[in-house]
Design a protein around this motif. Structure first.
Motif, PDB file in Angstrom:
ATOM      1  N   PHE A   1       0.835  -1.202   0.000  1.00 47.89           N
ATOM      2  CA  PHE A   1       0.000   0.000   0.000  1.00 47.89           C
ATOM      3  C   PHE A   1       0.868   1.250   0.000  1.00 47.89           C
ATOM      4  CE2 PHE A   1      -2.332   3.357   2.285  1.00 47.89           C
ATOM      5  CZ  PHE A   1      -3.461   3.445   1.468  1.00 47.89           C
ATOM      6  N   ASP A   2       0.558   2.185  -0.899  1.00 46.44           N
ATOM      7  CA  ASP A   2       1.272   3.451  -0.997  1.00 46.44           C
ATOM      8  C   ASP A   2       0.350   4.572  -0.530  1.00 46.44           C
ATOM      9  OD1 ASP A   2       2.680   5.711  -1.610  1.00 46.44           O
ATOM     10  OD2 ASP A   2       3.270   5.067  -3.620  1.00 46.44           O
ATOM     11  N   PRO A   3       0.607   5.157   0.653  1.00 46.82           N
ATOM     12  CA  PRO A   3      -0.276   6.207   1.161  1.00 46.82           C
ATOM     13  C   PRO A   3      -0.284   7.459   0.293  1.00 46.82           C
ATOM     14  CG  PRO A   3       1.720   6.035   2.496  1.00 46.82           C
ATOM     15  CD  PRO A   3       1.716   4.870   1.569  1.00 46.82           C
ATOM     16  N   ARG A   4       0.745   7.624  -0.541  1.00 41.24           N
ATOM     17  CA  ARG A   4       0.789   8.812  -1.405  1.00 41.24           C
ATOM     18  C   ARG A   4      -0.245   8.727  -2.517  1.00 41.24           C
ATOM     19  NH1 ARG A   4       6.959   8.363  -2.999  1.00 41.24           N
ATOM     20  NH2 ARG A   4       6.146   6.233  -3.278  1.00 41.24           N
ATOM     21  N   THR A   5      -0.486   7.517  -3.010  1.00 41.57           N
ATOM     22  CA  THR A   5      -1.455   7.340  -4.099  1.00 41.57           C
ATOM     23  C   THR A   5      -2.784   6.769  -3.610  1.00 41.57           C
ATOM     24  OG1 THR A   5      -0.627   5.118  -4.595  1.00 41.57           O
ATOM     25  CG2 THR A   5       0.440   6.961  -5.709  1.00 41.57           C
ATOM     26  N   GLY A   6      -2.780   6.207  -2.394  1.00 40.70           N
ATOM     27  CA  GLY A   6      -3.998   5.608  -1.859  1.00 40.70           C
ATOM     28  C   GLY A   6      -4.330   4.273  -2.498  1.00 40.70           C
ATOM     29  N   SER A   7      -3.335   3.644  -3.135  1.00 45.21           N
ATOM     30  CA  SER A   7      -3.569   2.356  -3.787  1.00 45.21           C
ATOM     31  C   SER A   7      -2.398   1.421  -3.511  1.00 45.21           C
ATOM     32  CB  SER A   7      -3.752   2.543  -5.301  1.00 45.21           C
ATOM     33  OG  SER A   7      -2.590   3.133  -5.859  1.00 45.21           O
ATOM     34  N   SER A   8      -2.572   0.159  -3.872  1.00 42.16           N
ATOM     35  CA  SER A   8      -1.533  -0.850  -3.677  1.00 42.16           C
ATOM     36  C   SER A   8      -0.914  -1.232  -5.014  1.00 42.16           C
ATOM     37  CB  SER A   8      -2.121  -2.094  -2.997  1.00 42.16           C
ATOM     38  OG  SER A   8      -2.587  -1.777  -1.700  1.00 42.16           O
ATOM     39  N   ALA A   9       0.375  -1.562  -4.987  1.00 43.30           N
ATOM     40  CA  ALA A   9       1.078  -1.971  -6.199  1.00 43.30           C
ATOM     41  C   ALA A   9       2.186  -2.935  -5.821  1.00 43.30           C
ATOM     42  CB  ALA A   9       1.642  -0.761  -6.931  1.00 43.30           C
ATOM     43  N   GLN A  10       2.623  -3.707  -6.799  1.00 45.36           N
ATOM     44  CA  GLN A  10       3.718  -4.655  -6.578  1.00 45.36           C
ATOM     45  C   GLN A  10       5.035  -3.926  -6.807  1.00 45.36           C
ATOM     46  OE1 GLN A  10       3.730  -8.030  -9.226  1.00 45.36           O
ATOM     47  NE2 GLN A  10       4.941  -9.301  -7.840  1.00 45.36           N
ATOM     48  N   GLU A  11       5.801  -3.706  -5.750  1.00 46.32           N
ATOM     49  CA  GLU A  11       7.077  -3.018  -5.900  1.00 46.32           C
ATOM     50  C   GLU A  11       8.204  -4.020  -6.099  1.00 46.32           C
ATOM     51  OE1 GLU A  11       7.889  -0.691  -2.445  1.00 46.32           O
ATOM     52  OE2 GLU A  11       8.071  -2.421  -1.116  1.00 46.32           O
ATOM     53  N   ARG A  12       9.338  -3.528  -6.520  1.00 45.53           N
ATOM     54  CA  ARG A  12      10.497  -4.391  -6.731  1.00 45.53           C
ATOM     55  C   ARG A  12      11.223  -4.581  -5.404  1.00 45.53           C
ATOM     56  NH1 ARG A  12      12.129  -5.618 -11.742  1.00 45.53           N
ATOM     57  NH2 ARG A  12      10.843  -4.797 -13.430  1.00 45.53           N
ATOM     58  N   ALA A  13      11.314  -5.819  -4.962  1.00 46.17           N
ATOM     59  CA  ALA A  13      11.916  -6.076  -3.648  1.00 46.17           C
ATOM     60  C   ALA A  13      12.174  -7.564  -3.464  1.00 46.17           C
ATOM     61  CB  ALA A  13      11.003  -5.562  -2.538  1.00 46.17           C
ATOM     62  N   ILE A  14      13.122  -7.869  -2.576  1.00 40.18           N
ATOM     63  CA  ILE A  14      13.389  -9.238  -2.132  1.00 40.18           C
ATOM     64  C   ILE A  14      13.075  -9.297  -0.648  1.00 40.18           C
ATOM     65  CG2 ILE A  14      15.121 -11.037  -1.782  1.00 40.18           C
ATOM     66  CD1 ILE A  14      16.685  -9.907  -4.101  1.00 40.18           C
ATOM     67  N   GLN A  15      12.104 -10.119  -0.266  1.00 41.89           N
ATOM     68  CA  GLN A  15      11.745 -10.243   1.139  1.00 41.89           C
ATOM     69  C   GLN A  15      12.844 -10.985   1.906  1.00 41.89           C
ATOM     70  OE1 GLN A  15       7.881 -12.007   1.702  1.00 41.89           O
ATOM     71  NE2 GLN A  15       6.807 -10.144   1.056  1.00 41.89           N
ATOM     72  N   LEU A  16      13.072 -10.543   3.150  1.00 48.07           N
ATOM     73  CA  LEU A  16      14.049 -11.182   4.021  1.00 48.07           C
ATOM     74  C   LEU A  16      13.304 -11.932   5.115  1.00 48.07           C
ATOM     75  CD1 LEU A  16      16.625  -8.272   4.376  1.00 48.07           C
ATOM     76  CD2 LEU A  16      16.483 -10.042   2.613  1.00 48.07           C
ATOM     77  N   PRO A  17      13.326 -13.260   5.110  1.00 46.86           N
ATOM     78  CA  PRO A  17      12.616 -14.034   6.127  1.00 46.86           C
ATOM     79  C   PRO A  17      13.138 -13.742   7.532  1.00 46.86           C
ATOM     80  CG  PRO A  17      13.338 -15.426   4.296  1.00 46.86           C
ATOM     81  CD  PRO A  17      14.009 -14.118   4.133  1.00 46.86           C
ATOM     82  N   GLY A  18      12.258 -13.827   8.520  1.00 45.10           N
ATOM     83  CA  GLY A  18      12.656 -13.656   9.909  1.00 45.10           C
ATOM     84  C   GLY A  18      13.103 -12.246  10.230  1.00 45.10           C
ATOM     85  N   ARG A  19      13.956 -12.141  11.235  1.00 43.53           N
ATOM     86  CA  ARG A  19      14.526 -10.852  11.649  1.00 43.53           C
ATOM     87  C   ARG A  19      16.005 -10.879  11.250  1.00 43.53           C
ATOM     88  NH1 ARG A  19      10.819 -12.649  15.109  1.00 43.53           N
ATOM     89  NH2 ARG A  19      12.306 -13.994  16.167  1.00 43.53           N
ATOM     90  N   ALA A  20      16.287 -10.316  10.089  1.00 40.90           N
ATOM     91  CA  ALA A  20      17.616 -10.427   9.486  1.00 40.90           C
ATOM     92  C   ALA A  20      18.669  -9.680  10.298  1.00 40.90           C
ATOM     93  CB  ALA A  20      17.588  -9.905   8.053  1.00 40.90           C
ATOM     94  N   LYS A  21      19.831 -10.305  10.429  1.00 39.04           N
ATOM     95  CA  LYS A  21      20.953  -9.729  11.166  1.00 39.04           C
ATOM     96  C   LYS A  21      22.030  -9.170  10.242  1.00 39.04           C
ATOM     97  CE  LYS A  21      19.062 -11.342  14.957  1.00 39.04           C
ATOM     98  NZ  LYS A  21      18.383 -10.428  15.913  1.00 39.04           N
ATOM     99  N   GLY A  22      22.132  -9.720   9.028  1.00 40.55           N
ATOM    100  CA  GLY A  22      23.151  -9.268   8.096  1.00 40.55           C
ATOM    101  C   GLY A  22      22.879  -9.783   6.699  1.00 40.55           C
ATOM    102  N   ILE A  23      23.438  -9.102   5.701  1.00 43.24           N
ATOM    103  CA  ILE A  23      23.261  -9.470   4.294  1.00 43.24           C
ATOM    104  C   ILE A  23      24.638  -9.596   3.652  1.00 43.24           C
ATOM    105  CG2 ILE A  23      22.189  -8.878   2.089  1.00 43.24           C
ATOM    106  CD1 ILE A  23      20.377  -6.931   3.648  1.00 43.24           C
ATOM    107  N   SER A  24      24.906 -10.743   3.050  1.00 41.48           N
ATOM    108  CA  SER A  24      26.189 -10.941   2.384  1.00 41.48           C
ATOM    109  C   SER A  24      25.969 -11.249   0.908  1.00 41.48           C
ATOM    110  CB  SER A  24      26.970 -12.090   3.035  1.00 41.48           C
ATOM    111  OG  SER A  24      26.338 -13.331   2.786  1.00 41.48           O
TER     112      SER A  24
END
Length: 288
Positions: free
Chosen positions: A146-169
């Motif tokens: 959800f984008d509050p600026r447009t008031g609508s939802s869209a699929q953004e470009r992203a990679i989800q990080l499972p859990g509570r990530a501590k570091g990225i290598s």
């Protein structure tokens, strides 16, 4: 001391001992961050190393630049800007034996980036954007934000990080160019945090790692406790010493260290009967 006085003294001593014990903080066992009617698990931490991208397929990744390319070649500040999958990778990279989504189990391709800026400028940068966001444990499921600026939802470009990530290598192959690398991480509140890997001025393959600070919110004190954090882009940024030469960089296997612990209790999936949240309130009733 007669028997009566002895009994009174003993009673006073027993009462004093009881008061002392009542005011003493006894050691407690491990408590879950979220209190339920189910006893806490043995540990609140369940750390795992997980591959979130192996670059075996890069068709949905895109590349951009600042300044942007110009269709007029005479005015184009970025004569070369391309990205493609290439066969190869670091010899020290060991494929995973098992993963839920099969990522990291193959070791064939890496991601190649090739660019050149016409003018020397410390503001020059190349942006590598991941594919459209999907559920990390169900890649067939697209995720709408959800984008509050447009008031609508869209699929953004992203990679989800499972859990509570501590570091990225990730593995990076450099050619001694004066550039630095950043990863942009977006928290569940919508705030973007820029984490810096450091200099790319080295030659050959090198594993690079950045810690995710505790100041980035990844959980709440209600269920579900863990909130999704995601990678929204990598940025290759020039330094003051960067020249106008051609730059070749190669990337392989993005991996995270993460805490996947979550409390379990009866009825924890009942909320799914209401469907997915739109992010802006109650989901509309499709029967009306």
């Amino acid at each position: 001391m007669n028997k009566s006085s002895y009994n009174k003294t003993l009673a006073v001593l027993v009462c004093c001992a009881a008061l002392v014990l009542a005011g003493t903080a006894l050691p407690k066992g491990a408590d879950s961050r979220l209190n339920t009617n189910v006893p806490a698990d043995i540990s609140e931490n369940e750390l795992k190393a997980m591959v979130v991208e192996d670059f075996e397929s890069t068709k949905d990744w895109i590349i951009e630049s600042t300044p942007k390319k110009n269709a007029d070649e005479k005015k184009n500040p970025v004569p070369i800007l391309e990205m493609k999958p290439l066969e190869g990778g670091p010899s020290d990279l060991i494929p995973e034996r098992w993963s839920q989504d099969k990522k990291g189990m193959e070791k064939k391709n890496c991601l190649g980036v090739h660019f050149r800026f016409k003018y020397t400028d410390s503001g020059n940068s190349v942006h590598i954007l991941p594919p459209p966001e999907v559920q990390w444990d169900d890649p067939a499921k697209a995720v709408q934000t959800f984008d509050p600026r447009t008031g609508s939802s869209a699929q953004e470009r992203a990679i989800q990080l499972p859990g509570r990530a501590k570091g990225i290598s990730l593995w990076v192959h450099g050619r001694g160019n004066d550039y630095t690398l950043e990863v942009w991480v977006k928290d569940f509140k919508g705030d973007v945090h820029i984490l810096k890997y450091g200099s790319l001025n080295f030659v050959g393959w090198k594993p690079m790692k950045v810690d995710i600070p505790g100041s980035i919110p990844q959980e709440v004190q209600s269920y579900p406790q863990t909130k999704v954090t995601k990678i929204v882009r990598f940025v290759i940024r020039s330094t003051a010493n960067a020249g106008p030469e051609e730059v070749f960089l190669f990337f392989d296997q993005i991996k995270i260290l993460t805490d996947v612990f979550e409390v379990n209790f009866d009825g924890q999936t009942l909320h799914k009967a209401f469907g997915e949240s739109t992010g802006g309130g109650t989901k509309p009733d499709s029967t009306k």
